[in-house]
Each structure stands twice: as C-alpha cells, then as structure tokens.
Write an enzyme that holds these catalytic residues in place. Structure first.
Site, PDB file in Angstrom:
ATOM      1  N   LEU A 159       0.813  -1.222   0.000  1.00  0.00           N
ATOM      2  CA  LEU A 159       0.000   0.000   0.000  1.00  0.00           C
ATOM      3  C   LEU A 159       0.846   1.270   0.000  1.00  0.00           C
ATOM      4  O   LEU A 159       0.343   2.350   0.255  1.00  0.00           O
ATOM      5  CB  LEU A 159      -0.909   0.014   1.238  1.00  0.00           C
ATOM      6  CG  LEU A 159      -1.879  -1.162   1.349  1.00  0.00           C
ATOM      7  CD1 LEU A 159      -2.537  -1.166   2.712  1.00  0.00           C
ATOM      8  CD2 LEU A 159      -2.935  -1.077   0.260  1.00  0.00           C
ATOM      9  N   GLU A 198       2.145   3.167  -2.210  1.00  0.00           N
ATOM     10  CA  GLU A 198       1.979   4.234  -3.195  1.00  0.00           C
ATOM     11  C   GLU A 198       0.540   4.545  -3.579  1.00  0.00           C
ATOM     12  O   GLU A 198       0.216   5.677  -3.904  1.00  0.00           O
ATOM     13  CB  GLU A 198       2.719   3.846  -4.476  1.00  0.00           C
ATOM     14  CG  GLU A 198       4.182   3.582  -4.275  1.00  0.00           C
ATOM     15  CD  GLU A 198       4.835   3.153  -5.568  1.00  0.00           C
ATOM     16  OE1 GLU A 198       5.387   4.015  -6.241  1.00  0.00           O
ATOM     17  OE2 GLU A 198       4.757   1.960  -5.900  1.00  0.00           O
TER      18      GLU A 198
END
Length: 1230
Positions: free
Chosen positions: A1160, A1162
């Site tokens: 998670l 980006e």
C-alpha cells in the site's frame, strides 16, 4: 542558560518520557526524522499547559512538518494528554459531534462500527509534572552572583556583543552604529545563511527589562520591543478580555494575524521590535500597526525620540527612520475609538506558517454614527518592495457615505494607486490585484455588518448570501475513525500477524537515539565535500578558475571532470549518466565540480569563490510546449492500443477534446541527501554509509568509479529519513564523486546537502501535459478514447521512460475503455532530471483520465459519479494490455465509500449550502482507484515491521527475541531496490523462506524436546553442528510486457480503493478547507493494520499536497525559486481533513503474496485528487451561479490563486490585465 534536548527528556538507557512513549505507541513515526521536533513541541506545550486544549495542541504543532504520517497519529498521541478526547470540541448549533454523527448526518450503519483503537491508552505512562526537569539551581545561583556586565564573544570573522543593561546597549550601538540588534535571530539569521549577508558585529541584548515593558496608559498600550511575538499575543489576548470592544479593534486585528504568523517556535523567538524593524514586504503586523497610527519610541545616548510607524518609515525614508545609533525601545498602540473599525486580511499558499501572498490592514473612522468617512487608512503587504499605503485613494474617499457606490469608487481608486507591474517579483500578479479589491470588499462587508448591529434603524441588512463572505474558513478539531480487519480468532495468541504493531524504531525515533547518516560521529581526519553547481540552464563552459578557492583556509582539493577522466559516467539502464559537467551544462543545478575541505563551513565558503565563465547556448527548452516545438524527446515513444479507436469515433453521440496540465512535486524527504565514505585502509576496501533505497546500485556505481570489484565496496544503510523515490540515481552520482575523493585522499569524506541544494540538484515528480479526445454516448458511456501524455523529463534520461511506460499501462485507472489509444513522450528539457516518485506516473495519468471523465459528465448533463460508475470495470475483465482482472473488490470499495460517506445525502446538503451562500461554496467528489502492483516502483518508510512479524509467525517465536539490523551489501548482496508497494512482499517472502529453512533443520531437535525453549534448541543445534544461519530468497514477481504487440502481464495484482472528499472554498480569496475525507481500501489481508493505515494516510496527504499546495516556481532562465520550506508548501497540520474516516474491506485471499497482503506504499497518493475534484466542483458551483457557462479548465496544483481566478466576478473583471509579450514574467509555466 540550560538547554534541554530530546535525549535529555528521556532515553531508552534511563526512562522514556510519556510524550516519547505515546508518539511511538500511537504509531506517530514512520521515517522518524521529524519525530524529535514533534516530541519537543509537545513537551514544551505540556510544560506550560499539562492539560492542553485541542487549540493549544494544534497551535504548538503548526510549525512542525512531517512528510510520512499525514499527522493523524501524531494528533492522536497528543489527544491523550488533552482534557477530553473523542469529541471534536466544536458544538455546532449547540449539538455535540458525538450526538449528531458525522457532519450532522446519521452515524455509520450498525454492521459497520469502527474497530478498536490502534493503541491502548491504559498502557501509557502517566504524565507527572512534578517529575519534570527543573532549571539547574547552580545556574540560578551563578546568575545571581554574576556581575551585570556586557558579554563579548569573538569568532574568526565576527563579534557577538550581549549587553545586559540598557546603558550597555546604548554604548554598544554608539560604538557600532551599523551593527544589527538581534533578539530571536529570525530575520538576520536567514539573511546571513541564505543571502550571504555578513555582519562583523552583532548586538544581542539579553534580559534588559526596559525592552520587555508592558504599559497601559489611558489611551494606548505600550509594548517593549524585546517582547517575543508569543508574549505579545498573550498580552493582547488578555487586553481584549478586559477592555470594552470599541477600544480593542486594532488588538483584535493583530491577534488574528498573530494566530497564523509563522509557527509557535518562531513566535517564541521573534521579537516585536525585530518584526517592525525588518520591514519585510510581506510583514503581517506592520500594515496593521501603520493603520493604527502606532508610535515608535526610540532611545540613543543623545536622548529619547518618537517617530510614527507610517508609510515613510516602512519605505525606509532617511527622514522618517531610526538614526544609526538609535534603539527601538517600545511600540505604542493607541486604543480604538467609538465608530472606528480595524480589520486584518491575508492570503497565503497555506493557512498557517506561510508568508502572505498579499496581506492588508484597513481602518475607518466615522466620527459619529452618520456613516460618513472621517478617516480612512489602507495598507497592503506583498504587492511592492515595501508595505504600501493607498494614501491618495483614502484621501479622496473622506466625506463619502459608507455604501456600495463608495465601494465601487474605492476599488477603482486603489487599483490605480497600488500599481503592480506584470513582471513583479513573486508572480501571481493578477491574483494579487484581485486580492487588493477582494480584501477591500470584505472590509466593506465587515464594517457594514457592525454598523447594522450598532444602529439597526439607519443601516440596511446585508443580503443573506453575502454574510458568508465574513466568516473565515474555521478549522474544527480533528476527528477520525478507522475500521480495520479483525484477527482470525483461530490464530495463535503469540502470532503477531494482523495486529497493530508499533514501528520497531519508534521509541528510538522519539528519543533521538535513532542514528541517521549525519548522526554518525566524525571519523579521524574526516573531510567534507560540497558541490559547485551550474548557474545556467544551457551553456558552454568557457573557463573554470579554481585559484582563489584553492587558496582558502582548510581547502584540500577541488575536483572537476578532468580528475574523473575515464570514470566520469555510469550506465543506468541504457544511457550514461554523467557525474560532473565537462564542456557544457544542460540545467541549473548540474554538478560542475566538488570542493573538499577540512570542514563544512570551509568547503561552502570556498565553493562560492569558484569562478565559472559561461557562454549561453540556444535553444533554452524549459516547458513541455517548448520541447514539442523543438521536437526534443527521449526515445523511444511508447504506444498502447486496444480495440478500434477510429471506427468507434464514427458511432458515438458526442466527441470532446481537452487537455490538463499538472505541475511537478518535490520529494521533500525530511533527511536530505547524505553520505559518508570511509576508506578501510587495506585491500582498497571502501565503506559507504548512505541514505538510499538501492544499496546495490550505490555499490555498483562506486565500484565502477574506483575501478574496483564490487566485493570491495560495502554499502551500509541503517535507516532512511524519507525517500519516496528520490534517493537512487542522483544519490549514486553524488556517492560516486564522494567515494572518488575519499579514495584519492585516503581519508573519510562526508557529503550532506542543505535543503536548498537538495531541491536545486535532485529534481522530483515529472510535470505532465495530458491531451485527450473522447467519444461517448449520451448516457455517459465512453466508447473511444485517444490520449497523449507528455512528461517533462529534464536534462538526462534518469527514469523518465519508465515513468511514461508505467503511466500508459496505468492510465485506465478503474475504467474499461473498449477502444483506446494512448501515446507517451518523455520531453528532454533544460531542467534538473526528474525521477522516480511515489506513484511513479500514476498520479499524473490518473488525474488526466479523471479530468476527461468529469468533462464527459458535464457534457452529458450527468453527475461525475454516475459516469464513473457506468464506465467502471465489472467483475472479470481484461485491461488494455490484455491482462485478466477481477474487479469485484473495486466495485465493493466504490459502493462502500458511497455508503460510508453518506454521499447522496451530503450532495443534497452541499447543493443547499451553495444556494444560500454566494461567496463561499462547497464541493464534493468521489474517485475510484485501481493501482497495479508488480514491477518495482518507489517509496521508503516503515516497511521493516512486517519482517519481524513474519519471522515471529514462521518460527513461532516471540517478537522480543528477534532483532533487526540495518541493511548492507555485505549481509544482503544483490538486493532489489527498496521500492514502494513491493518492499514487504519481496523482503517478507525472503524472510519466510529463510525461516522455513531454519525450522526444517531444527525440526528433529524440537520434536525430541517439545517443551524446550529456543535457547535450549539453539544450544543443541550448536552441539550437533547444525547451522542456524540461513539466507532466504525471493526472486520477485514474474512480469512481462511486449510493447510491439501491446500486451503482456506486467503486474502481479491490483490494489483497489475509493475516496470521497468534501471541501469549502472562499470565492473572494481562493482559500479552501478540506472538511472531510472517507477512504475505503482493499488491503488483502493486513499484516500490520497500524502500518497500513499509516501508509494510506501519509500517501493521501502527500497526494493532497501534490494536487493543491505544492507549487514549483522556476525563473524564465530555468532557476528553481522554491528551494525551501518558506517557498515550497507541503501540507502542514492545518491542511489535513477535519474529519478523516478510513475503512478496510474484509480480508481477501491472494495466493501469490505474503499472507495474502497487498503493498500500500503508493496507491493512496492518487486518492488526494478527490480533493482536487471537490475543489473543482465548488468552483463550478460558483461559476454556474455567476452565469459562466462552458467547462472550467483547471490545472494542478489547484492553488488559492487558481481557485480565486476561476471564480470570476466583478472584482476579477475590474483588475487591469497585461498584454502577453508586453513584459517578462517572473516565472516560467513549467
């Protein structure tokens, strides 16, 4: 003096302080570089207010910046010290938020209750003020016994004089009339550091009572010039409580600006006298003090004198200024009179801790209640070289009644008098002109409202929809809810997977014991390296003169490209990246040579003495448009085609064409580029300590430069103070040059960039231009889409082609476009090379696609969410590159977000608000997310906790038995880049592999002694010569993409999500407030919910900054203006949503990832564009009400300037406009 540092209030060796414990256990640290500052701000607050209010808390943190966490967990930690927690402390309409639900709307449905907190308050150490450090009695006794005499401190080049009596101060000023008088050093200090101003003597008065006077006379308040701005704020707050309102108009106005002026740390140091005397063009207080007819009380050896604080003083006219030997002792601020009104206005890029773009002080006096102007005074800051008075305009308005006719005349007069040229420094010229009259209108409304209140019979009421113009966008106190996944009840109690585990270094971050690269102690005979950079964007180097610099004290060497002959470049992918410029430079900030000296100060001083002669070359290409014009691109062009676009355009109902421009973004990692290279002294071995995401790349580039085998170069990374993609390529270049210097001289060399150097040299996120042609049916279905992406790559290739490729592969976002063509070009320009950045192209291309969707909706007369829904992927489908996709979780995120945010109810509420308010508008937008993960992309934060959780689960061992060390190419050779969304996957699966190897070896021993401890089993293994060292390996995900065929399987899985944001804008100033954001994410099975929530929040806030406040300004010659936090505004604590609600989908299985988790790091950054589209919605509402038809073209970042200028009205039409080409603009539109 006694100085208390973060290590002084608590440490792991003694005991940690409750502040340190709570910020760590509440998950308020990620990279940890900003944490000591946060801790000390909260600690200082608690020393003065052991049970602070939420207002005091947010004020205390207003001067602190964090790039990782998004601030929410830091606020949570602070709330545990507050008198009350849980309630937002804002009783709107007399109803508590906990009673009325979210935003006055019904609470979440029964089955959707939030999860328990991510931390347990019961475990926290209590705060006991009696246990705090006291001021050392020994120092107090010394101070009492010490004779009162002037102290003098002498350095190499300068003398610091610190008088302790008024007489001593006057004598010092008499002797050194040109010496500045410094209190907090908040004005002189930055000039010395950043502008190269030099003062041989500085006078710093210390504890002189006469400079801290507070004197209440019958008609004025006199404040000592030595009082800090924080003290002034407290004194004025007390005064307005005690005096009648009519006497305190000026004090209320000053208080308003003191609340947002800088941060609390600067207000604690900066003095009233220093602020007045510095006369900065954007001073917030001087316009108010000037309209209030304040008097400056001066003193010298010749006696006392008084001068008015007026226009002449502010423009430094010699007749109205202090004489060289005079001291400002105090400032007298008169009480206001009945029928006299004073107002303060300012607009900045950010609500707090940002210099004003324009500010103003305005005062009117009616003499009596007839509404006829007797006196009028208007001052503006930020619109000239000094604070400017609209004196002639005010004179012409005296005798006029206070009505709309007067207002119209006043606006025209002021615009004529306060003239701002098109090329004015700071740019934003039309915005500034508009603010000049917008503030005047606000003043007119404020005074009209007060007159109506004082005399309801004679003064008409304001129109209801105008009243909103008078209210500031007030922040309510922050409130959040988090719904994460429950741990499987069948899971072993000791198994930490799925539990919110604190960051492994959290406590060390909070105590200041976490060691970053520049914390490493100096090595014997260590040298410091600083770079000399190009001052031209495209030029031939005619000559470099090093003679003067080489003769400076402490200078050991200056290295140019000649010294690196044969090793002055390194192949990154396919193109060589040059280290130091040879005969030409291609951007401002390009490395030209490196100065090596005994100390940082000596190196930097010598760097300024390097003389380079340039000859400018043509063409100078800065913008994407110029690159297109000159056909300046990095090869190859990329293209992806699906379906038959040309045929589809023939059968659609409508076609629209549009474009959107998006600016770049600075990484603004808290720890700047840092490295220390230490030659080992034998076998040519070299230790490189560096802040990087890719140790193997640093090892390879250093080995290549030194012509050594890679096994002789050891690259060590203990921790990184933020990176987000910015610590790979340029870090490698600088490490190579630093290593070359270390090798050449056989001595350790350190290189630490200052913030301004870092921003100038390194580049950031690629600016983008997106062009689209969409063919669609009247019901909103998009059947054909033809897109062109252009990115501004800068002077060298870096990772620009990868960014273009990823952008094309991800541009569909959550939508199925049956016929699609997308082409992409990386433009070669004369800017520092742009590089990888969290999201890797997706935040740009996603915005382009969503803008297209929004315009299609407007053309069809449908709501954007309806068009988004109709075009969304449905269950099993295929991407444009023919990879299978199951969009079930995408649809679930979308529907849950619609429900959780009460979207339809709130949309009605927003529409109602907009009908009732002309000058304030609300906007609401919901955006879906499909983020592919697989090929490595980039970020660096807190991804190491899962490693220990994995080891603990696999070995069935308590986490307390496991210790994690920093990474090194010695221990982990040939490691992958520490890249964004796959770090936990790659490292975690490798750890899992190693643990399973160990367990297999230990199985017979454990079976023989099942009741034994790990210590017993390890001893037995040792006795039986069984190795307990294992190397785990995970080769990474299989991925392929054939660009010729336009198909492949480039990604392993997809992260889905959705975000809904609601904003409110001030149509007169462009200010906005994010009222609420709801985020739903598909996280697979969360390994550590605290970490996952932190990644989502941090990325979202970083994205919000990208799309709203983070604006990079370049000169027309290619020089970056925004080179520090005073010019470049990342989100601060005042910018985060008032309400933030995050929810995870229930666990879903994915056999290929670590325990079915999803990366998670980006994805959630893109969800920040929900704020962009909510702002767009609010602007559209304003334009619609003003009868402005047609689509509104807004670019990113959507700053106050763009919001204000899009809300066209009589004031924007009133301002003069400059003909393009008639002036040279201050900045280039990059």
């Amino acid at each position: 003096a006694a100085v208390t540092t973060v290590e002084g209030i608590g440490s792991t060796k003694t005991r940690i302080h409750p502040v340190q414990e709570r910020i760590a256990k509440c998950h308020g640290t990620q990279c940890g570089f900003c944490t000591p500052g946060m801790v000390m701000s909260i600690y200082t607050l608690l020393r003065n207010h052991p049970e602070p209010t939420m207002d005091q808390l947010t004020d205390a943190l207003s001067g602190n910046l964090c790039r990782c966490t998004g601030y929410r967990p830091i606020i949570d930690a602070c709330k545990t010290f507050c008198k009350s927690s849980g309630c937002c402390q804002s009783k709107e309409n007399g109803i508590c938020c906990l009673d009325q639900g979210i935003n006055g709307l019904p609470e979440f449905e029964e089955g959707n209750k939030t999860s328990p907190k991510l931390f347990s308050e019961e475990e926290f150490l209590p705060l006991d003020p009696a246990q705090e450090l006291i001021f050392p009695p020994k120092l107090m006794i010394m101070a009492e016994k010490q004779p009162q005499k002037t102290r003098v401190f002498g350095g190499e080049r300068m003398t610091w004089i610190s008088p302790v009596t008024l007489q001593g101060l006057l004598e010092a000023k008499f002797k050194y009339p040109q010496a500045p008088v410094v209190m907090g050093n908040t004005s002189v200090g930055p000039e010395v550091k950043f502008k190269g101003v030099f003062h041989p003597v500085i006078i710093s008065p210390d504890r002189i009572e006469e400079l801290s006077v507070v004197n209440h006379a019958h008609d004025e308040l006199t404040l000592g010039a030595g009082l800090s701005l924080a003290q002034v704020k407290n004194i004025l707050a007390d005064v307005v409580q005690k005096l009648p309102e009519e006497k305190t108009q000026i004090y209320h106005a000053l208080l308003k600006h003191l609340g947002t002026l800088a941060g609390s740390q600067i207000r604690n140091m900066a003095s009233l006298g220093g602020h007045v005397m510095s006369r900065h063009l954007d001073s917030d207080l001087n316009p108010l003090l000037a309209v209030g007819n304040c008097t400056l009380n001066l003193l010298s050896k010749e006696g006392e004198r008084q001068i008015p604080l007026n226009e002449q003083f502010l423009s430094k006219c010699p007749d109205a200024d202090l004489k060289p030997q005079e001291i400002l002792i105090s400032v007298s601020i008169p009480y206001s009179r009945k029928w006299e009104f004073v107002s303060a206005f300012r607009q900045a890029q950010r609500q707090q801790n940002a210099l004003a773009i324009v500010n103003s002080g305005m005062r009117v006096f009616f003499g009596e209640g007839d509404g006829v102007i007797r006196e009028l005074s208007i001052f503006y800051g930020g619109v000239g070289a000094t604070t400017i008075c609209a004196k002639n305009s005010c004179q012409k308005l005296i005798g006029r009644p206070w009505n709309e006719e007067m207002l119209d005349t006043a606006c025209r007069l002021v615009l004529d008098e306060v003239w701002l040229p098109g090329s004015a420094p700071g740019g934003k010229v039309e915005f500034k002109r508009t603010l000049i009259v917008s503030f005047l209108f606000k003043f007119y409304l404020e005074v009209s409202q007060i007159l109506k209140r004082m005399d309801p019979v004679h003064y008409p009421s304001l129109a209801d929809e105008y009243e909103s113009a008078l209210e500031d966008l007030q922040s309510r106190h922050h409130w959040n809810t988090i719904k994460y996944q429950n741990v499987d009840p069948e899971q072993l109690p000791r198994d930490p997977v799925g539990h919110p585990i604190m960051h492994l270094s959290g406590v060390k971050h909070a105590t200041g014991e976490a060691i970053y690269c520049d914390d490493m102690p100096a090595v014997d005979r260590e040298l410091f390296l600083t770079f000399v950079t190009s001052s031209r964007a495209h030029a031939k180097i005619v000559s470099i003169d090093l003679s003067e610099a080489l003769n400076m004290p402490g200078v050991v060497d200056i290295m140019t490209a000649e010294h690196l002959s044969g090793v002055n470049s390194f192949f990154f992918y396919s193109k060589p990246e040059k280290f130091l410029a040879t005969d030409k430079v291609f951007c401002v900030g390009q490395l030209v040579c490196a100065v090596i000296a005994d100390s940082e100060v000596q190196a930097k001083r010598a760097a300024k003495r390097v003389k380079i002669v340039y000859q400018d070359l043509e063409p100078l290409i800065l913008t994407i448009e110029e690159a297109i014009q000159h056909n300046s691109f990095f090869k190859p062009e990329r293209k992806l085609e699906y379906g038959n676009v040309d045929e589809a355009f023939k059968v659609v109902d409508q076609i629209l064409e549009g474009e959107i421009y998006m600016g770049g973004q600075e990484h603004f990692y808290m720890e700047t580029q840092s490295m220390l290279v230490v030659p080992k002294g034998e076998d040519q071995e070299m230790d490189v300590y560096v802040s990087t995401q890719f140790p193997k790349y640093i090892q390879d580039i250093v080995a290549s430069t030194l012509k050594l085998p890679a096994n002789k170069v050891m690259c060590h990374v203990r921790r990184v103070g933020g990176a987000f993609g910015g610590k790979v390529i340029k870090t490698g270049v600088m490490a190579a040059v630093t290593a070359f210097a270390a090798n050449k001289h056989g001595r350790a060399v350190r290189c630490i960039l200052e913030r301004g150097e870092d921003m100038l040299i390194t580049g950031g996120r690629h600016p983008y231009l997106g062009k689209y042609k969409a063919g669609f049916m009247n019901d909103g279905r998009i059947l054909a889409l033809d897109m062109e992406h252009y990115s501004n790559g800068g002077a060298t290739l870096d990772e620009s082609l990868f960014v273009i490729e990823f952008g094309i592969l991800k541009m569909d976002n959550a939508y199925k476009f049956p016929n699609l063509r997308c082409r992409g070009w990386a433009c070669k320009t004369n800017l520092p090379s742009n590089t990888a950045f969290r999201g890797f192209g997706f935040p740009q291309v996603g915005l382009i696609t969503e803008s297209c969707i929004t315009e299609v909706a407007a053309k069809c007369g449908l709501s954007p969410e309806k068009v988004r829904t109709i075009n969304m992927y449905k269950d099993l489908d295929q991407t444009p590159y023919k990879q299978e996709i199951n969009a079930k979780n995408l649809i679930q995120c979308w529907t849950e977000c619609m429900a959780m945010s009460s979207y339809s109810l709130r949309k009605e509420a927003v529409e109602k608000f907009n009908k009732e308010n002309y000058w304030k508008k609300k906007g609401l937008a919901i955006v879906p997310l499909k983020f592919p993960v697989g090929l490595v992309s980039v970020a660096a934060g807190q991804k190491l906790s899962p490693k220990i959780q994995v080891a603990s689960r696999e070995l069935r061992m308590p986490m307390s038995n496991i210790h994690l060390r920093g990474t090194s190419t010695e221990t982990v050779p040939n490691a992958n880049i520490s890249g964004g969304s796959v770090v936990a996957d790659l490292n975690g699966l490798a750890v899992k592999d190693a643990c399973q190897t160990l367990l297999k070896r230990l199985e017979p021993i454990i079976n023989k002694n099942p009741g034994g401890t790990w210590k017993d089993w390890a001893q037995t293994a040792f006795d039986e010569s069984i190795s307990l060292s294992a190397v785990g390996y995970f080769r990474g995900y299989e991925s392929d993409m054939n660009w010729e065929e336009g198909e492949g399987h480039p990604f392993e899985y997809f992260v889905y999500g959705a975000a809904c944001s609601e904003v409110e804008i001030d149509c007169l100033t462009g200010a906005h407030k994010n009222l609420r954001t709801d985020i739903v994410m598909d996280v697979g099975c969360s390994i550590n919910p605290a970490l996952d929530v932190g990644q989502i929040e941090g990325a979202f806030i970083q994205g919000m900054g990208l799309y709203t406040t983070e604006e990079l300004d370049y000169s027309p010659q290619g020089l970056l203006y925004t080179r520090g936090p005073s010019q470049y505004k990342i989100p601060a604590i005042c910018d985060i949503p008032t309400e933030l609600h995050i929810s995870f989908l229930p666990p879903s299985q994915n056999s290929n990832t670590l325990y079915s988790s999803k990366g998670l790091g980006e994805s959630a950054l893109f969800l920040g564009c929900s704020v962009f589209f909510a702002l767009r919605d609010a602007v559209s509402a304003a334009r619609q009400e003003r009868g402005l038809s047609g689509p509104v073209r807004l670019s990113s970042p959507l700053t106050p300037e763009k919001i204000r200028m899009a809300c066209e009205d009589k004031f924007t039409k009133m301002i003069p406009r400059d003909e393009p080409g008639s002036y040279v603009p201050w900045n280039a539109p990059i």
